[in-house]
Design an enzyme around this catalytic site. Structure first.
Site, mmCIF file in Angstrom:
data_model
loop_
_atom_site.group_PDB
_atom_site.id
_atom_site.type_symbol
_atom_site.label_atom_id
_atom_site.label_comp_id
_atom_site.label_asym_id
_atom_site.label_seq_id
_atom_site.Cartn_x
_atom_site.Cartn_y
_atom_site.Cartn_z
ATOM 1 N N ASP A 33 14.449 27.747 -26.507
ATOM 2 C CA ASP A 33 13.152 28.418 -26.627
ATOM 3 C C ASP A 33 12.590 28.322 -28.048
ATOM 4 O OD1 ASP A 33 11.018 29.961 -25.712
ATOM 5 O OD2 ASP A 33 12.296 31.426 -24.715
ATOM 6 N N ASP B 207 4.198 30.959 -20.533
ATOM 7 C CA ASP B 207 4.971 31.332 -19.346
ATOM 8 C C ASP B 207 4.110 31.503 -18.103
ATOM 9 O OD1 ASP B 207 6.877 31.528 -21.280
ATOM 10 O OD2 ASP B 207 7.569 33.518 -20.694
HETATM 11 C C1 GAL Z 1 10.082 32.777 -23.042
HETATM 12 C C2 GAL Z 1 10.309 31.625 -22.092
HETATM 13 C C3 GAL Z 1 10.688 32.214 -20.758
HETATM 14 C C4 GAL Z 1 11.952 33.038 -20.912
HETATM 15 C C5 GAL Z 1 11.770 34.086 -21.982
HETATM 16 C C6 GAL Z 1 13.070 34.806 -22.303
HETATM 17 O O1 GAL Z 1 9.696 32.295 -24.285
HETATM 18 O O2 GAL Z 1 9.162 30.824 -22.008
HETATM 19 O O3 GAL Z 1 10.846 31.199 -19.796
HETATM 20 O O4 GAL Z 1 13.012 32.179 -21.237
HETATM 21 O O5 GAL Z 1 11.269 33.526 -23.187
HETATM 22 O O6 GAL Z 1 12.930 35.780 -23.299
#
Ligand code: GAL
Length: 450
Positions: free
Chosen positions: A155, A215
């Site tokens: 991430d 997301d």
């Molecule tokens: C976001 C990511 C999500 C999930 C989340 C977890 O940045 O895009 O898919 O992994 O963090 O905190």
């Protein structure tokens, strides 16, 4: 020209020094077709434990999901203890959620015939506020390998401003890519930097896939200020709460550099999470498939309705996603519909080439009313030359079953056009087109064009 660059030319796309490459298809041989599996995040968020993950794996076995190609069980954010190991700096799992540790969990997943994946962030913290891997790449990658990890989702939160140009992002993500490959264990590298700095341009030699947007949210359409960009080409704040059809819009121009081992990731699926109707989830699953996104389930697979199971196991649609040509479908056109009263939308036509000179044709209706349209083979096969445009094509409707119960009803052989297609509100039709007569057409750009 230096000796190195001449050698590189001679080797084509292969990196020069085997020991110096990162974790991408050229070195790990993974994701030659888009990866398929399940991830904890969309349904469970931070509320995960060993039991959540083992139960999902058990559901994979019970429903025989591996038969359809699903193989990775992915543990997303919030598996971590409050801090790394004091003495060694190695990552540690939350002992309350994972009393037996991660190695034991991955052993259990492997014993069920599945593969196991983990999550971290190329930042000081993960998005859930746990410790991240920035500047801990080597010890983290080695620990994952020792735990038997097969997949890393990586991430972008708390990245210390180490983004803003493709090179800065590349270097930050390449550090983990190199560290993963140096472990000697093939670990699928799934970048999640939300399209920042254009990973479709810079990540093809360091990762197996990359997220293209903020997301996904379990909603069909609509703009939300938390997902503010209108295109990902120069997006400065990818955000979250991106509706499903907005992500399709984002993905439409990005297929050019994707292909075997290097995929645009449209984010994890929401099918089965309850925010969309059957037809909307059919659209979601169909478009993710033909745009060659990884197919990572994000629902509670231990508790699925028949509709959910039916959608995620449509093997004719999955076959489009896993087709060996690895060519994302292209949007031929998008036209606003003439709706009165209850909102507006678009009809869009998508075409993708498949192995064996077959094609996928998809028609998506985002409008709140049904539409009727005829699709000419001239527009469908505009890139394929006149022999394809004048040939007869047999069309299989991949969301209808034939008399044997198999997906893909033969809807007849057509020449000139697919006439009078009726498509309901928020529906997507997906056909496989197989040439019925005339010379076998070859795609433009191939050596022989008949
Ligand atoms: C976001 C990511 C999500 C999930 C989340 C977890 O940045 O895009 O898919 O992994 O963090 O905190």
């Amino acid at each position: 020209m230096t000796r190195n660059s001449m050698l590189r030319l001679a080797l084509g796309a292969l990196p020069l020094l085997a020991g110096m490459e990162g974790a991408y298809a050229g070195s790990n041989g993974l994701a030659i077709t888009p990866q398929m599996g399940w991830n904890t995040w969309n349904h469970f968020g931070c509320d995960i434990s060993e039991d959540t993950i083992v139960s999902a794996a058990q559901a994979f076995v019970n429903y025989n999901l591996t038969q359809y190609g699903y193989e990775y069980i992915l543990m997303d954010d919030c598996w971590q203890a409050p801090a790394r190991d004091n003495a060694t700096g190695a990552p540690v799992a939350d002992p309350d959620k994972f009393p037996n540790g991660v190695k034991d969990l991955s052993d259990k997943i492997h014993a069920m015939g599945l593969k196991f994946g983990i999550y971290s962030s190329a930042g000081t913290y993960t998005c859930g506020g746990k410790f991240g891997s920035l500047d801990y790449e080597e010890i983290d990658a080695q620990t994952y390998a020792d735990w038997g990890v097969d997949y890393l989702k990586y991430d972008n939160c708390y990245n210390q401003g180490r983004a803003g140009t493709p090179l800065i992002s590349y270097e930050r993500y390449n550090n983990m890519s190199m560290a993963l490959n140096a472990t000697g264990r093939p670990i699928l590298y799934s970048m999640c930097n939300w399209g920042e700095d254009g990973p479709w341009n810079f990540a093809v030699t360091i990762a197996n896939s990359w997220r293209i947007s903020g997301d996904i949210f379990d909603v069909y359409d609509g703009y939300d200020d938390r997902c503010p960009c209108t295109s990902m080409l120069d997006c400065k704040l990818a955000g979250f709460h991106c509706s499903m059809t907005r992500i399709i819009d984002f993905a439409a121009p990005l297929g050019q550099k994707a292909g075997p081992g290097k995929w645009n990731d449209l984010d994890m699926l929401e099918v089965g999470n309850g925010g969309m109707s059957y037809d909307e989830y059919v659209t979601h699953f169909s478009m993710w498939s033909i745009l060659k996104s990884p197919l990572i389930l994000g629902n509670d697979v231990t508790d699925m309705t028949n509709d959910t199971l039916e959608i995620i196991t449509n093997d004719a649609i999955i076959a489009l996603n896993q087709d060996s040509s690895g060519s994302p479908a292209v949007r031929i056109w998008k036209k606003a519909t003439n709706d009165t009263g209850s909102g507006t939308g678009d009809l869009s036509l998508w075409v993708g080439s498949l192995a064996n000179s077959e094609y996928v044709i998809a028609l998506m209706n985002t409008s709140p009313s049904s539409q009727e349209v005829s699709l000419s083979f001239k527009e469908i096969f505009g890139d394929q030359g006149s022999s394809a445009q004048t040939a007869s094509w047999t069309l299989y409707d991949l969301w209808q079953k034939d008399s044997t119960g198999a997906w893909g009803l033969n809807t007849g052989t057509m020449q000139g056009s697919i006439p009078n297609v009726n498509i309901g509100a928020h529906q997507t039709k997906v056909w496989k087109a197989v040439q019925a007569s005339g010379s076998t057409t070859k795609r433009r750009g191939s050596v022989v064009e008949l």
